[in-house]
Design an enzyme around this catalytic site. Structure first.
Site, PDB file in Angstrom:
ATOM      1  N   SER A   8       0.813  -1.193  -0.112  1.00 39.94           N
ATOM      2  CA  SER A   8      -0.032   0.015  -0.116  1.00 39.94           C
ATOM      3  C   SER A   8       0.881   1.203  -0.035  1.00 39.94           C
ATOM      4  O   SER A   8       1.552   1.430   1.033  1.00 39.94           O
ATOM      5  CB  SER A   8      -0.958  -0.039   1.217  1.00 39.94           C
ATOM      6  OG  SER A   8      -1.581   1.234   1.603  1.00 39.94           O
ATOM      7  N   HIS A  33      -0.821  -0.900  -4.585  1.00 43.05           N
ATOM      8  CA  HIS A  33      -2.317  -0.578  -3.947  1.00 43.05           C
ATOM      9  C   HIS A  33      -2.214   0.777  -3.406  1.00 43.05           C
ATOM     10  O   HIS A  33      -1.171   1.475  -2.836  1.00 43.05           O
ATOM     11  CB  HIS A  33      -2.272  -1.614  -2.591  1.00 43.05           C
ATOM     12  CG  HIS A  33      -3.793  -1.401  -2.098  1.00 43.05           C
ATOM     13  ND1 HIS A  33      -4.850  -2.183  -2.626  1.00 43.05           N
ATOM     14  CD2 HIS A  33      -4.059  -0.673  -0.944  1.00 43.05           C
ATOM     15  CE1 HIS A  33      -5.787  -1.932  -1.971  1.00 43.05           C
ATOM     16  NE2 HIS A  33      -5.449  -1.141  -1.002  1.00 43.05           N
ATOM     17  N   HIS A  66      -8.041   1.461  -4.509  1.00 44.67           N
ATOM     18  CA  HIS A  66      -8.970   1.112  -3.494  1.00 44.67           C
ATOM     19  C   HIS A  66      -9.691   2.508  -3.277  1.00 44.67           C
ATOM     20  O   HIS A  66      -9.211   3.242  -2.392  1.00 44.67           O
ATOM     21  CB  HIS A  66      -8.380   0.332  -2.590  1.00 44.67           C
ATOM     22  CG  HIS A  66      -9.294   0.170  -1.282  1.00 44.67           C
ATOM     23  ND1 HIS A  66      -8.587  -0.163   0.065  1.00 44.67           N
ATOM     24  CD2 HIS A  66     -10.721   0.097  -1.047  1.00 44.67           C
ATOM     25  CE1 HIS A  66      -9.498  -0.218   0.991  1.00 44.67           C
ATOM     26  NE2 HIS A  66     -10.800  -0.042   0.398  1.00 44.67           N
ATOM     27  N   MET A  68     -11.739   4.628  -1.318  1.00 53.10           N
ATOM     28  CA  MET A  68     -12.640   4.741   0.102  1.00 53.10           C
ATOM     29  C   MET A  68     -13.170   6.081   0.038  1.00 53.10           C
ATOM     30  O   MET A  68     -12.869   6.963   0.908  1.00 53.10           O
ATOM     31  CB  MET A  68     -11.834   4.497   1.226  1.00 53.10           C
ATOM     32  CG  MET A  68     -11.347   3.225   1.546  1.00 53.10           C
ATOM     33  SD  MET A  68      -9.854   3.046   2.541  1.00 53.10           S
ATOM     34  CE  MET A  68      -8.570   3.238   1.191  1.00 53.10           C
ATOM     35  N   GLY A 144      -9.246   3.648   6.691  1.00 49.50           N
ATOM     36  CA  GLY A 144      -9.124   4.788   7.142  1.00 49.50           C
ATOM     37  C   GLY A 144      -7.573   5.250   7.429  1.00 49.50           C
ATOM     38  O   GLY A 144      -6.770   6.271   7.209  1.00 49.50           O
ATOM     39  N   ASP A 177      -7.169  -6.794   2.973  1.00 51.50           N
ATOM     40  CA  ASP A 177      -6.532  -5.563   3.194  1.00 51.50           C
ATOM     41  C   ASP A 177      -6.769  -4.866   4.554  1.00 51.50           C
ATOM     42  O   ASP A 177      -7.919  -4.711   5.107  1.00 51.50           O
ATOM     43  CB  ASP A 177      -7.178  -4.417   2.184  1.00 51.50           C
ATOM     44  CG  ASP A 177      -6.491  -3.127   2.197  1.00 51.50           C
ATOM     45  OD1 ASP A 177      -5.618  -2.858   2.707  1.00 51.50           O
ATOM     46  OD2 ASP A 177      -7.057  -2.158   1.591  1.00 51.50           O
ATOM     47  N   GLY A 179      -3.964  -4.830   8.388  1.00 55.71           N
ATOM     48  CA  GLY A 179      -3.371  -5.627   9.455  1.00 55.71           C
ATOM     49  C   GLY A 179      -2.683  -7.055   8.784  1.00 55.71           C
ATOM     50  O   GLY A 179      -2.565  -7.846   9.574  1.00 55.71           O
ATOM     51  N   GLY A 199       0.808  -2.468   4.230  1.00 58.61           N
ATOM     52  CA  GLY A 199       1.187  -1.146   4.302  1.00 58.61           C
ATOM     53  C   GLY A 199       2.323  -1.330   5.215  1.00 58.61           C
ATOM     54  O   GLY A 199       3.527  -1.261   4.884  1.00 58.61           O
ATOM     55  N   SER A 200       2.091  -1.228   6.644  1.00 57.80           N
ATOM     56  CA  SER A 200       3.096  -1.162   7.478  1.00 57.80           C
ATOM     57  C   SER A 200       4.105  -2.457   7.474  1.00 57.80           C
ATOM     58  O   SER A 200       5.331  -2.330   7.516  1.00 57.80           O
ATOM     59  CB  SER A 200       2.349  -0.902   8.898  1.00 57.80           C
ATOM     60  OG  SER A 200       1.590  -1.811   9.227  1.00 57.80           O
TER      61      SER A 200
HETATM   62  C1  DX5 Z   1      -6.754   1.077   4.965  1.00 55.69           C
HETATM   63  C2  DX5 Z   1      -6.071   0.943   3.839  1.00 55.69           C
HETATM   64  C3  DX5 Z   1      -5.145  -0.307   3.733  1.00 55.69           C
HETATM   65  C4  DX5 Z   1      -4.089   0.076   4.773  1.00 55.69           C
HETATM   66  C5  DX5 Z   1      -3.103  -1.146   4.971  1.00 55.69           C
HETATM   67  O1  DX5 Z   1      -7.894   1.896   5.079  1.00 55.69           O
HETATM   68  O2  DX5 Z   1      -7.126   0.335   2.742  1.00 55.69           O
HETATM   69  O3  DX5 Z   1      -4.700  -0.362   2.636  1.00 55.69           O
HETATM   70  O4  DX5 Z   1      -3.327   1.342   4.470  1.00 55.69           O
HETATM   71  O5  DX5 Z   1      -2.185  -0.760   5.856  1.00 55.69           O
HETATM   72  P1  DX5 Z   1      -1.616  -1.982   6.960  1.00 55.69           P
HETATM   73  O6  DX5 Z   1      -1.294  -2.882   5.991  1.00 55.69           O
HETATM   74  O7  DX5 Z   1      -0.563  -1.157   7.673  1.00 55.69           O
HETATM   75  O8  DX5 Z   1      -3.050  -2.185   7.788  1.00 55.69           O
HETATM   76 ZN    ZN Z   2      -6.756  -0.352   0.918  1.00 58.97          ZN
END
Ligand code: DX5
Ligand code: ZN
Length: 218
Positions: A8, A33, A66, A68, A144, A177, A179, A199-200
């Site tokens: 991400s 992503h 994605h 949102m 978020g 997506d 965690g 992401g992280s």
């Molecule tokens: C959350 C996003 C995710 C998020 C993933 O709103 O859609 O894509 O950035 O980040 P991690 O992998 O750190 O949960």
């Molecule tokens: Zn996402």
């Protein structure tokens, strides 16, 4: 499907965005992503077209956006024009008519069609759409922000969805997506997920290439 890791870009260093894109190009990641947030559908605002365009200029792998955002149907053509290959909208941002319209527009614009569901949304709401879409995005956190704690009920939901997809004889994959980490990815894959957003887990490492490889091989 072979496991796809989709870093991400929300977790990238925006001051070094092209450097981080080149890192993803070189890594074991399958997709990019792109988390687009409007501050209305979710409490956070992330980035929009200019940043997606900057990523598209350097990315050598498919872009997965994605959305949102509220009223996602208004922006579908513009994501296609940027070269996005997979586009997901949120079930919760649409009524039935809007969701069908989004599915049609994403398809007409030549992109893979995804529908995302929030943690509190039951998988069953997607039954009427499964045969018309290419993937479901199961949120493992409240959308978020990156870096949140994985919601454990997500795991069971992935299993339920995989059974629903098989029952509907739909040709549809599951993306998880939020965690995702080396500690849950193998179980999620076993239950039927194929694409994993990170992401992280990808970017907070000193060695993101190694972190992405670890996710791919865990
Ligand atoms: C959350 C996003 C995710 C998020 C993933 O709103 O859609 O894509 O950035 O980040 P991690 O992998 O750190 O949960
Ligand atoms: Zn996402």
């Amino acid at each position: 499907m072979p496991r796809v890791i989709a870093p991400s870009m929300l977790s990238a260093d925006f001051g070094n965005l092209h450097r981080d894109c080149r890192m993803v190009n070189k890594s074991a990641a399958g997709w990019f992503h792109l988390d687009v947030m409007d501050g209305i559908f979710v409490p956070n605002i992330s980035f929009g077209f200019p940043v997606c365009k900057a990523i598209a200029e350097v990315a050598e792998k498919p872009l997965d956006a994605h959305l949102m955002i509220v009223e996602p149907w208004r922006y579908i053509e513009r994501f296609a024009a940027l070269g996005v290959k997979y586009l997901s909208v949120h079930y919760e941002a649409c009524n039935d008519r809007h969701l069908k319209e989004c599915i049609r527009l994403i398809r007409e614009n030549g992109m893979g069609v995804g529908v995302a569901i929030n943690p509190e949304t039951p998988a069953e709401v997607l039954i009427p759409y499964l045969r018309d879409i290419d993937y479901v995005v199961v949120m493992g956190v409240h959308p978020g922000y990156s870096g949140q704690k994985y919601i454990p009920e997500t795991t069971e939901k992935v299993g339920v969805l995989a059974e629903m997809i098989a029952g509907a004889e739909a040709d549809c994959f599951i993306q998880v997506d939020g965690g995702v980490s080396v500690s849950n990815i193998a179980e999620l894959e076993q239950l039927g997920a194929g694409v994993f957003v990170a992401g992280s887990a990808a970017f907070s490492s000193d060695d993101p290439i190694a972190a992405i490889r670890a996710l791919k091989e865990a």
